[in-house]
Scaffold this motif. Structure first.
Motif, PDB file in Angstrom:
ATOM      1  N   GLY A   1      41.505  34.505  70.835  1.00 19.25           N
ATOM      2  CA  GLY A   1      42.713  33.604  71.785  1.00 19.25           C
ATOM      3  C   GLY A   1      41.897  33.299  73.159  1.00 19.25           C
ATOM      4  O   GLY A   1      40.942  32.613  73.145  1.00 19.25           O
ATOM      5  N   ASP A   2      42.762  33.520  74.137  1.00 26.45           N
ATOM      6  CA  ASP A   2      42.534  33.022  75.490  1.00 26.45           C
ATOM      7  C   ASP A   2      40.777  33.577  75.727  1.00 26.45           C
ATOM      8  O   ASP A   2      40.790  34.738  75.864  1.00 26.45           O
ATOM      9  N   THR A   3      39.964  32.769  76.069  1.00 25.85           N
ATOM     10  CA  THR A   3      38.634  33.172  76.502  1.00 25.85           C
ATOM     11  C   THR A   3      38.554  33.851  77.920  1.00 25.85           C
ATOM     12  O   THR A   3      37.304  34.434  78.366  1.00 25.85           O
ATOM     13  N   LEU A   4      39.367  33.676  78.529  1.00 26.51           N
ATOM     14  CA  LEU A   4      39.352  34.385  79.787  1.00 26.51           C
ATOM     15  C   LEU A   4      40.276  35.543  79.747  1.00 26.51           C
ATOM     16  O   LEU A   4      41.434  35.424  79.779  1.00 26.51           O
ATOM     17  N   VAL A   5      39.855  36.578  80.050  1.00 28.47           N
ATOM     18  CA  VAL A   5      40.623  37.831  79.853  1.00 28.47           C
ATOM     19  C   VAL A   5      40.641  38.676  81.235  1.00 28.47           C
ATOM     20  O   VAL A   5      39.887  38.713  81.677  1.00 28.47           O
ATOM     21  N   GLN A   6      41.916  39.142  81.353  1.00 31.07           N
ATOM     22  CA  GLN A   6      42.156  39.914  82.617  1.00 31.07           C
ATOM     23  C   GLN A   6      42.157  41.312  82.104  1.00 31.07           C
ATOM     24  O   GLN A   6      42.739  41.753  81.120  1.00 31.07           O
ATOM     25  N   GLY A   7      41.585  42.224  83.418  1.00 32.71           N
ATOM     26  CA  GLY A   7      41.545  43.694  82.902  1.00 32.71           C
ATOM     27  C   GLY A   7      42.146  44.461  83.862  1.00 32.71           C
ATOM     28  O   GLY A   7      42.855  43.808  85.158  1.00 32.71           O
ATOM     29  N   ILE A   8      41.830  45.592  83.992  1.00 32.66           N
ATOM     30  CA  ILE A   8      42.178  46.603  85.243  1.00 32.66           C
ATOM     31  C   ILE A   8      41.291  46.266  86.374  1.00 32.66           C
ATOM     32  O   ILE A   8      40.324  45.956  86.474  1.00 32.66           O
ATOM     33  N   LYS A   9      41.858  46.814  87.466  1.00 36.08           N
ATOM     34  CA  LYS A   9      41.335  46.900  88.642  1.00 36.08           C
ATOM     35  C   LYS A   9      40.579  45.555  89.254  1.00 36.08           C
ATOM     36  O   LYS A   9      39.669  45.419  89.905  1.00 36.08           O
ATOM     37  N   GLY A  10      41.385  44.586  88.864  1.00 36.89           N
ATOM     38  CA  GLY A  10      41.206  43.209  89.401  1.00 36.89           C
ATOM     39  C   GLY A  10      40.085  42.335  88.726  1.00 36.89           C
ATOM     40  O   GLY A  10      39.356  41.248  89.204  1.00 36.89           O
TER      41      GLY A  10
ATOM     42  N   PRO B   1      36.687  38.792  92.162  1.00 39.12           N
ATOM     43  CA  PRO B   1      36.575  37.881  93.385  1.00 39.12           C
ATOM     44  C   PRO B   1      36.183  38.709  94.578  1.00 39.12           C
ATOM     45  O   PRO B   1      35.319  37.913  95.623  1.00 39.12           O
ATOM     46  N   SER B   2      36.318  39.962  94.758  1.00 39.04           N
ATOM     47  CA  SER B   2      36.408  40.675  95.999  1.00 39.04           C
ATOM     48  C   SER B   2      35.937  42.104  95.725  1.00 39.04           C
ATOM     49  O   SER B   2      36.915  42.833  95.243  1.00 39.04           O
ATOM     50  N   VAL B   3      34.980  42.581  95.882  1.00 44.29           N
ATOM     51  CA  VAL B   3      34.671  44.090  95.495  1.00 44.29           C
ATOM     52  C   VAL B   3      35.031  45.035  96.497  1.00 44.29           C
ATOM     53  O   VAL B   3      34.909  44.720  97.588  1.00 44.29           O
ATOM     54  N   HIS B   4      35.560  46.491  95.960  1.00 46.13           N
ATOM     55  CA  HIS B   4      35.806  47.425  96.978  1.00 46.13           C
ATOM     56  C   HIS B   4      34.813  48.420  96.722  1.00 46.13           C
ATOM     57  O   HIS B   4      34.004  48.393  95.704  1.00 46.13           O
ATOM     58  N   TRP B   5      34.573  49.216  97.907  1.00 47.53           N
ATOM     59  CA  TRP B   5      33.947  50.483  97.730  1.00 47.53           C
ATOM     60  C   TRP B   5      33.961  50.971  96.357  1.00 47.53           C
ATOM     61  O   TRP B   5      32.901  51.525  95.946  1.00 47.53           O
ATOM     62  N   SER B   6      35.037  51.282  96.256  1.00 48.23           N
ATOM     63  CA  SER B   6      35.414  52.282  94.894  1.00 48.23           C
ATOM     64  C   SER B   6      34.939  51.527  93.413  1.00 48.23           C
ATOM     65  O   SER B   6      34.952  52.368  92.512  1.00 48.23           O
ATOM     66  N   ASP B   7      34.434  50.419  93.564  1.00 44.77           N
ATOM     67  CA  ASP B   7      33.799  49.561  92.391  1.00 44.77           C
ATOM     68  C   ASP B   7      32.483  50.171  92.125  1.00 44.77           C
ATOM     69  O   ASP B   7      31.824  49.737  90.931  1.00 44.77           O
ATOM     70  N   ALA B   8      31.858  50.846  92.921  1.00 50.45           N
ATOM     71  CA  ALA B   8      30.421  51.303  92.646  1.00 50.45           C
ATOM     72  C   ALA B   8      30.317  52.073  91.297  1.00 50.45           C
ATOM     73  O   ALA B   8      31.092  53.260  91.493  1.00 50.45           O
TER      74      ALA B   8
ATOM     75  N   GLY C   1      23.325  48.641  80.229  1.00 58.99           N
ATOM     76  CA  GLY C   1      23.950  49.138  81.519  1.00 58.99           C
ATOM     77  C   GLY C   1      23.769  48.164  82.738  1.00 58.99           C
ATOM     78  O   GLY C   1      22.337  48.053  82.912  1.00 58.99           O
ATOM     79  N   THR C   2      24.590  47.944  83.947  1.00 60.96           N
ATOM     80  CA  THR C   2      24.171  47.585  85.043  1.00 60.96           C
ATOM     81  C   THR C   2      25.020  48.536  86.353  1.00 60.96           C
ATOM     82  O   THR C   2      26.036  48.819  86.248  1.00 60.96           O
ATOM     83  N   ARG C   3      23.881  49.132  87.142  1.00 58.50           N
ATOM     84  CA  ARG C   3      24.466  50.006  88.104  1.00 58.50           C
ATOM     85  C   ARG C   3      24.762  49.183  89.190  1.00 58.50           C
ATOM     86  O   ARG C   3      24.026  48.146  89.694  1.00 58.50           O
ATOM     87  N   LEU C   4      26.102  49.291  89.710  1.00 59.57           N
ATOM     88  CA  LEU C   4      26.381  48.356  90.908  1.00 59.57           C
ATOM     89  C   LEU C   4      26.605  49.221  92.020  1.00 59.57           C
ATOM     90  O   LEU C   4      27.270  50.241  92.135  1.00 59.57           O
ATOM     91  N   THR C   5      25.899  48.786  93.095  1.00 59.19           N
ATOM     92  CA  THR C   5      25.969  49.455  94.425  1.00 59.19           C
ATOM     93  C   THR C   5      26.709  48.626  95.410  1.00 59.19           C
ATOM     94  O   THR C   5      26.476  47.476  95.506  1.00 59.19           O
ATOM     95  N   ILE C   6      27.729  49.188  96.192  1.00 55.02           N
ATOM     96  CA  ILE C   6      28.278  48.399  97.130  1.00 55.02           C
ATOM     97  C   ILE C   6      27.868  48.850  98.461  1.00 55.02           C
ATOM     98  O   ILE C   6      27.824  50.057  98.994  1.00 55.02           O
ATOM     99  N   ILE C   7      27.631  47.907  99.347  1.00 57.92           N
ATOM    100  CA  ILE C   7      27.222  48.148 100.884  1.00 57.92           C
ATOM    101  C   ILE C   7      28.236  47.823 101.772  1.00 57.92           C
ATOM    102  O   ILE C   7      29.053  46.804 101.516  1.00 57.92           O
TER     103      ILE C   7
END
Lengths: 117, 114
Positions: free
Chosen positions: A53-62, A79-86, A110-116
């Motif tokens: 179906g729709d190729t753009l899928v929405q998930g949790i946490k934005g 679109p806008s990350v939060h510190w808790s997304d690390a 995996g990709t490790r995400l660090t938020i500063i």
């Protein structure tokens, strides 16, 4: 054989900035595609999935992801990350099984995400 | 959805010993999966466990090293036998429920082998 490539091992993003995590897959048929997040010391949580179906899928946490068959990609965006997304983010591909419950998922590295701040 | 409980959550083991990890699910499921996540690595499927039949092992994993039991539709165990430091990993139990194909994971069992 199916495979998943996450080319970015580690990404650092400022809080409030946009995010894109890359995922490329190899699979000979119609894939199931997933993004999972693993916070430190935690199990994996499903962010979103694509079956059809729709190729753009929405998930949790934005989070959202776009399936591009021509590029064999399923990139994750926010679109806008939060510190808790690390966390660690894993892309996965599974077989489109006729009988649900028979999928075997192949995970990317995996990709490790660090938020500063 | 599914709630998966794993025991132990972590353990430190001596070389040459064996450890059994338990996985309990809050609903009946046909298939249960055991994954391994080595330090800094992704998840690798060890085996698929069906109730009432032998587990199916992926390439590189054998029953003698990772025996699995599946006595009923809500429970499974994975034993890591004759452990060596290379077995230090997080071992995760997972299930698929419903018709959405979503894979649910337990929080994992972190094993350190000295």
């Amino acid at each position: 054989a199916q495979s998943v490539t996450q080319p970015d091992i580690h990404i650092t993003v400022s809080e409030g900035a946009s995010l894109e995590l890359r995922c490329n897959y190899s699979y000979g048929a119609t894939p199931y595609l997933f993004w999972y997040v693993q916070s430190p010391g935690q199990g994996l949580q499903l962010l979103l999935k694509y079956f059809s179906g729709d190729t753009l899928v929405q998930g949790i946490k934005g989070f959202e992801a776009e399936f591009k068959r021509s590029q064999s990609s399923f990139n994750l965006r926010k679109p806008s990350v939060h510190w808790s997304d690390a966390a660690e983010y894993f892309c996965a591909v599974g077989a489109l099984a006729a009988n649900f419950g028979n999928e075997k998922l192949t995970f990317g590295t995996g990709t490790r995400l660090t938020i500063i701040p | 959805s599914a709630v998966i409980s794993q025991k132990p959550s972590r353990d430190i083991c001596q070389r040459g010993t064996s450890l059994t990890i338990q996985c309990q699910v809050d609903s009946q499921v046909t298939m249960m999966f055991w994954y391994r996540q080595q330090p800094g690595q992704s998840l690798t499927l060890i085996a698929t466990a069906n109730q009432g039949s032998e587990a199916t092992y992926e390439s590189g994993f054998v029953i003698d090293k990772f025996p699995i039991s599946r006595p009923n539709l809500t429970f499974s165990t994975l034993t890591v036998s004759n452990m060596s430091p290379e077995d230090s990993s997080i071992y995760l139990c997972s299930v698929v429920t419903g018709t959405t194909g979503e894979l649910f994971f337990g929080e994992g069992s972190r094993l350190t082998v000295l």
